[in-house]
Each structure stands twice: as C-alpha cells, then as structure tokens.
Design a protein around this motif. Structure first.
Motif, PDB file in Angstrom:
ATOM      1  N   TYR A 172       3.764   4.655 -12.213  1.00  0.00           N
ATOM      2  CA  TYR A 172       3.666   4.921 -11.148  1.00  0.00           C
ATOM      3  C   TYR A 172       5.016   6.013 -11.086  1.00  0.00           C
ATOM      4  O   TYR A 172       5.064   7.089 -10.745  1.00  0.00           O
ATOM      5  N   ASN A 177       8.062  10.654 -10.723  1.00  0.00           N
ATOM      6  CA  ASN A 177       9.478  11.178 -11.025  1.00  0.00           C
ATOM      7  C   ASN A 177       9.617  12.001 -12.134  1.00  0.00           C
ATOM      8  O   ASN A 177       8.934  11.588 -13.105  1.00  0.00           O
TER       9      ASN A 177
ATOM     10  N   GLU B 194      13.653   4.326   0.067  1.00  0.00           N
ATOM     11  CA  GLU B 194      13.163   3.044   0.786  1.00  0.00           C
ATOM     12  C   GLU B 194      13.885   3.169   1.961  1.00  0.00           C
ATOM     13  O   GLU B 194      15.284   3.271   2.162  1.00  0.00           O
ATOM     14  N   ARG B 262      12.028  10.938  -2.139  1.00  0.00           N
ATOM     15  CA  ARG B 262      13.232  10.802  -2.652  1.00  0.00           C
ATOM     16  C   ARG B 262      13.780  11.667  -3.277  1.00  0.00           C
ATOM     17  O   ARG B 262      13.062  12.233  -4.234  1.00  0.00           O
ATOM     18  N   ALA B 264      14.932  13.210  -6.478  1.00  0.00           N
ATOM     19  CA  ALA B 264      14.851  12.575  -7.972  1.00  0.00           C
ATOM     20  C   ALA B 264      15.668  13.023  -8.864  1.00  0.00           C
ATOM     21  O   ALA B 264      16.323  12.606  -9.988  1.00  0.00           O
ATOM     22  N   HIS B 265      15.805  14.488  -8.986  1.00  0.00           N
ATOM     23  CA  HIS B 265      16.343  15.053  -9.864  1.00  0.00           C
ATOM     24  C   HIS B 265      16.978  16.527  -9.632  1.00  0.00           C
ATOM     25  O   HIS B 265      16.431  17.364  -8.900  1.00  0.00           O
ATOM     26  N   GLN B 274      14.123  18.230  -7.643  1.00  0.00           N
ATOM     27  CA  GLN B 274      12.699  17.848  -7.626  1.00  0.00           C
ATOM     28  C   GLN B 274      12.690  16.320  -6.815  1.00  0.00           C
ATOM     29  O   GLN B 274      13.868  15.536  -6.763  1.00  0.00           O
ATOM     30  N   SER B 276      10.586  13.028  -5.483  1.00  0.00           N
ATOM     31  CA  SER B 276       9.680  11.806  -5.894  1.00  0.00           C
ATOM     32  C   SER B 276       8.179  11.915  -5.198  1.00  0.00           C
ATOM     33  O   SER B 276       8.276  12.269  -3.965  1.00  0.00           O
ATOM     34  N   GLY B 277       7.290  11.688  -5.960  1.00  0.00           N
ATOM     35  CA  GLY B 277       5.790  11.757  -5.235  1.00  0.00           C
ATOM     36  C   GLY B 277       5.403  10.444  -4.478  1.00  0.00           C
ATOM     37  O   GLY B 277       4.654  10.047  -4.272  1.00  0.00           O
ATOM     38  N   SER B 278       6.484   9.820  -4.324  1.00  0.00           N
ATOM     39  CA  SER B 278       6.394   8.273  -3.862  1.00  0.00           C
ATOM     40  C   SER B 278       6.381   8.136  -2.080  1.00  0.00           C
ATOM     41  O   SER B 278       6.354   7.104  -1.606  1.00  0.00           O
ATOM     42  N   ASN B 281       4.134   6.158  -0.128  1.00  0.00           N
ATOM     43  CA  ASN B 281       4.185   4.592  -0.435  1.00  0.00           C
ATOM     44  C   ASN B 281       5.449   4.073   0.246  1.00  0.00           C
ATOM     45  O   ASN B 281       5.602   3.032   0.857  1.00  0.00           O
ATOM     46  N   ALA B 284       4.379   3.694   3.715  1.00  0.00           N
ATOM     47  CA  ALA B 284       3.654   2.395   3.852  1.00  0.00           C
ATOM     48  C   ALA B 284       4.175   1.082   3.692  1.00  0.00           C
ATOM     49  O   ALA B 284       4.141   0.005   4.485  1.00  0.00           O
ATOM     50  N   LEU B 285       5.084   0.945   2.689  1.00  0.00           N
ATOM     51  CA  LEU B 285       6.073   0.011   2.725  1.00  0.00           C
ATOM     52  C   LEU B 285       6.558  -0.549   3.967  1.00  0.00           C
ATOM     53  O   LEU B 285       6.749  -1.814   4.343  1.00  0.00           O
ATOM     54  N   LEU B 288       4.476  -1.332   6.873  1.00  0.00           N
ATOM     55  CA  LEU B 288       3.942  -2.963   6.537  1.00  0.00           C
ATOM     56  C   LEU B 288       5.161  -4.045   7.005  1.00  0.00           C
ATOM     57  O   LEU B 288       4.658  -4.817   7.595  1.00  0.00           O
TER      58      LEU B 288
END
Lengths: 186, 415
Positions: A172, A177, B194, B262, B264-265, B274, B276-278, B281, B284-285, B288
């Motif tokens: 992932y 990233n 996060e 986030r 990332a670079h 760049q 993050s593709g997160s 999530n 979602a974290l 939750l």
C-alpha cells in the motif's frame, strides 16, 4: 483490549511477530531487509521472474523453494497471453499484502475470521503507455479494493481491521507514495 | 549555589511540581529561561485559545475562579492564569535563567546556567514537549520562491503574503491555522496525514467533559495496550472558540479548504510536490477512532444513568473525501505562495548531558521516573496518564512524582 484468552485462530503467530518487534526495537540493524527478484525475457512480451533469496535479520535467507512467475500481456495487446499482465501482478501484490495484514491485525485483536475475499479494480487509460497523450499517466488512475469479510466482530471492528491493515501495509505504501527507482545496465 | 531539587521550566508542570515539593517541605528552586509561562507567551499564534475549557485547568491548590467555566482561555488569559498560580503557590522561580547543561555529579546533578552554577540532589525536567517545531526533511527541496514558516513562527494571516497557502499537517494546530488563513481570503490546501478527529461538543457537553468524567483522560501509562504508540498519537483535532465550534476536515471542506494527502515528496529542482494516495484511509482511521471514543462515552453515560440528562447518542457524518484527490502540486506554478509546517513539535534536550536519551532522542523513563536516579520528567504526552500534557494533567503527575522524589531523597539521605 481484552486480556481474556479467547480461542481465536487465524493461523497468524502474533506472539512471534510481537517478539520480533520487541527484539528489533532494541536491535534496529536487524530490521534492514532486502527483497530481490530476477527476471528473464522469454520471447515477445513474455518473461519469467524468479524469487529465491533475500536478506534480513543480519543474514542471507532463501525461500523454501524458488518461486517463478510468468508474465505476459493479453491478446488485445497482440501478445500471447502466457501469464498475467505485470499491472495485474501489482494488484496481486497489494491484495496479498492487505489480506495478510487483515489476518494478522484480526488475530492481534482476537477477532476470528471465517472468510475474507477482496476484489481489486484499477482503471487505466492506455493512451499513456501508447504515447498518444502525454497528459495521461502510464499507471493506474486509481485502485479500488472491496473486501467481503465474515468475522466474529461488529462492522466497525471489521472496518478498523481493514484500515489498520492499510496503515501497516508495505505494498500500500509503495503504491500510495513515491519511491526512487534506479535502473542500470551492466 | 545549592538546593535540594531543581525544577527546570516554570510552566504548568514545573509550577505544579513546585507546589507539591513545598507541601512536602522539600527545598527547591525553579529555573526559567524566560518568564513564567514563557512558551505560552512567545511561541503561540495570536488567536489561539486553550483547547480545554476553563474549569479543566485544575492545579494543586488552584483552579478557575471566573464566571465562564465552559469558555476557553485566550493566550493572555492563560499567561495571567499561570502567573497568578506562581504567586499563589509562592514558587521560588528564577526567571531569565537559561540552563546550559545538566550533568551527573558525585552527589546528584550539576546544572550550569547563564546565571551561575547549581548543585542539586534531584532534578525535574519540566521544559515541555513543544520546544522545537518539527519540519520534515523534504522541506529542503521546496523552491526558494515559496515562503515557509513553522506553526511556531506563525502569528496571524496578515503576516502571510496574499495567495495560496499549503498547510502541512492536520492535527489541532494545522486545522486551526488552515481555518483562519482560508477565511482571510488566502485559498488554503491542507495536507492530511495521521490525525485524531473529535467533536468539540457531544450530546450537549464538551468532549473534554466527557473524557474527564468517563475516565478516558485518567487512562494510565502502565495499563494501556501500547504506551509507545499512545505517546506518539497526535493531538485531538480541537479548537477553543467563543462559539464552541468544531473544526474538522468536513468543516474545512465546507468553507472551501482543499484536502490533499500527506506530503510525500518534493523533487529538488523542479519543485513538484507529491502527496500520498492514503487520504481516504487516514480519514477512515480517524472516523473509526472517533467513533470508538464516542462508544466508550455512550457506555459510560448509560452505566451512570446520564442518558435522560443529556442529548441522545448520535454519530457524526463520515469525513468527506473527493473521489480523486490530487496527488501532485507544482510549487513553481505560483498557485502556492506560502507553506506552513504544522508537522508537530518535539522537546529540546540539547542541554541534557546525562545519557538517558534513546536513539530517537527521547528520554527513557518509567512514568516520568528517568533512568538516572533522582531525575524526573514532566509535561510530555501520556507521561503517566492520557492527560499528562494538559494543564489539568500536571497536578496528578506532580503528586505522584513528588512522592517518588521524596522517597528517593529519603533513601539517598540514609545511605
């Protein structure tokens, strides 16, 4: 977390993983791994990759057997379709990494899994790889993973397992990233 | 100069410890690099209010005396509160005394300051968790034409050039700054890693009221699942305001702040950033995790018969994330004029010449009892309890650690 010993068995040795985490916290050098693959061109777009050795915990290791993977492209690419397309293998890597994480996190949280299945879909506009439109990237325009999980837990607990699995997943992270890539010809 | 115990830092932690040592008749001095409440005076932005309500600043022998217990102190009010506390407890504070080194000596510690040297048997490190603004290494690659500043240097939007702003980090600091800057007419993008989402008000009561009442803030360091992890959890996405507003990612999206993953670079040279593709999530974290907190609160409310006295249980809308958030930004395009690093803070122990730091530069300690005998730590996240870094957490930690310190001095005195 509950401290009572529920009989939960997803087949993941969480004690060993926690032990490794503790040991590697104290000796972080051992945490440095190197993964390897080799690849040989066969003919056309068909190639064969092999996985055998890797480095970690301060020494060389070998998988029990050498694993080989055939990769090719489908007939619509005028190929002979002797294996999955490399982009599909990327999806396999992501799915397997997340699914391993689901099992491990569920075990750690004492959640018994009965079944876990994931479906992955990734869109791609091949104008990128064909060089038709330089504004279109070569890679996926997104990846969608859909999990169906039957487990001894509430829907939110299951969602939390899947979310935590993403948070700890190597593949992932590799996909989400940027990573520096060096390609040399020797 | 000689004293039994030196306390370094005259913020809430150092002052609470001073009060507890006075109660035990332990001779001590509080060293302060600036003035009482120095960080609150010099290292915070103008509009900041405490994230905890007024009633919740309970210190040993002192508490809120005003008529707005549910309000949130401005910085001048916070400073006045701590100055008054220093007076009330008659803390022996030496202001404008900067500690240059602390090292072990034959009978305790030698503390060198720019106002002379001290010898003491015990030392309490109460210099706080937020001395240095953390800036990621990739900041080096940001094009020189972009103005960059840390959350510690940020004061107000007027300080910032007109134009687009990228705020990096979406905890309490980043979300509040993004809200204020975007409202000032500078289009703001917020890079989200996060974070911990929490509503300001739940079922008609302040979230801090619930966390206090339900014992969440009293969770102990030696009872939580993974204390190393708990100590790294970012601050709750909260803000203090007269309107008791909730500032979260949905409220920011609603006013037009753009959410992005986030950072990332940043590639050196071409200024391409760049992300993050997160993002999905991360959100979602946080959703939750928030719901688990609300579940715990609901259970507590039911067990304690409060369900009839407060508003009904409910859940907040999940965090909205656009279908395909952008993954890149060209920092040379002129769209972004300023980057604000709201990427956390860390303590400064550069003056600590005692081998108690781990490889990440954190002090090795057991609930504030540092490995080196007679040395104590205060005021860092989850030191002994979830509330340890709050003003309201200083009291219980000071009581526990002063008891330990007293028995240490007693044992040392007998040997």
């Amino acid at each position: 977390m509950a401290t009572s010993k529920k009989q939960v068995d997803n087949g993941v040795n969480v004690e060993a993983l926690l032990g490794a985490r503790k040991a590697l916290t104290e000796a972080p050098e051992g945490a440095k791994f190197q993964w390897r693959a080799t690849c040989k061109w066969v003919y056309g777009t068909h190639s064969r990759s092999s996985i055998h050795g890797y480095f970690g915990l301060g020494e060389e290791h070998k998988h029990k057997t050498e694993f080989t993977f055939e990769a090719d492209h489908p007939e619509v690419f005028a190929s002979e379709d002797k294996g999955a397309a490399p982009v599909e293998m990327v999806l396999c890597g992501l799915a397997s990494c997340l699914t391993a994480g689901v099992a491990a996190v569920a075990q750690h949280r004492e959640i018994q899994l009965r079944s876990v299945s994931a479906t992955l879909e990734a869109g791609m506009d091949i104008q990128g790889i064909l060089g038709i439109d330089s504004d279109v990237r070569n890679g996926f325009d997104g990846i969608k993973v859909t999990y169906k999980i039957d487990a001894d837990a509430t829907p939110d607990e299951i969602k939390a397992v899947v979310a935590q699995s993403q948070k700890r997943s190597a593949v992932y992270d590799i996909i989400a990233n940027p990573t520096n890539i060096t390609v040399e010809v020797s | 100069m000689r004293t039994t115990t030196l306390i370094i830092g005259a913020g809430q932690a150092g002052l609470a410890m001073s009060r507890c040592l006075t109660d035990r008749s332990i001779d001590h001095v509080v060293l302060e690099r600036g003035e009482v409440a120095n960080s609150w005076k010099t290292e915070r932005w103008d509009s900041l209010r405490l994230l905890t309500p007024n009633w919740q600043s309970r210190l040993p022998g002192f508490g809120y005396e005003g008529d707005d217990p549910d309000g949130y102190r401005t910085m001048p009010e916070t400073i006045a509160f701590l100055e008054r506390y220093a007076e009330v407890v008659a803390a022996p504070v030496r202001t404008n005394t900067r500690v240059k080194s602390v090292r072990q000596s034959d009978d305790g510690y030698q503390v060198v300051t720019d106002q002379g040297d001290w010898q003491c048997q015990a030392v309490v490190l109460a210099t706080g968790a937020c001395n240095i603004a953390t800036v990621p290494a990739l900041a080096q690659a940001v094009p020189a034409a972009i103005n960059t500043l840390t959350a510690m240097q940020y004061r107000n939007p007027e300080q910032i050039e007109k134009g687009g702003v990228l705020v990096v980090g979406a905890s309490a600091t980043g979300t509040q700054i993004a809200d204020e800057i975007h409202r000032s007419g500078r289009p703001t993008t917020l890079a989200v890693g996060e974070h911990v989402r929490a509503p300001r008000v739940y079922r008609g009561r302040d979230i801090e009221w619930w966390m206090d009442a339900a014992g969440v803030l009293d969770d102990r360091y030696d009872e939580v699942d993974d204390i190393a992890r708990a100590r790294r959890v970012p601050s709750l996405q909260l803000a203090g305001s007269v309107e008791r507003r909730t500032i979260d990612l949905n409220s920011l999206t609603a006013i037009g702040v753009k959410l992005i993953g986030r950072l990332a670079h940043v590639s050196l040279g071409d200024g391409k950033a760049q992300f993050s593709g997160s993002l999905r999530n991360q959100c979602a974290l946080a959703d939750l995790k928030m719901n688990r907190l609300l579940d715990r609160i609901d259970e507590w409310a039911t067990e304690n018969g409060l369900d009839d006295q407060v508003e009904p249980s409910h859940r907040f809308e999940p965090t909205e994330v656009e279908a395909s958030p952008p993954l890149g930004l060209d920092l040379n395009s002129g769209e972004i004029r300023t980057i604000i690093w709201a990427t956390g803070f860390r303590p400064d122990y550069s003056w600590l010449d005692v081998p108690v730091l781990d490889r990440k530069g954190r002090i090795r300690h057991d609930g504030g009892v540092v490995e080196s005998p007679g040395m104590y730590l205060m005021g860092i996240p989850f030191l002994r309890r979830r509330k340890s870094s709050l003003i309201d957490g200083a009291g219980d930690d000071a009581r526990d650690l002063s008891a330990h310190l007293a028995s240490y001095l007693h044992r040392a005195g007998r040997s």
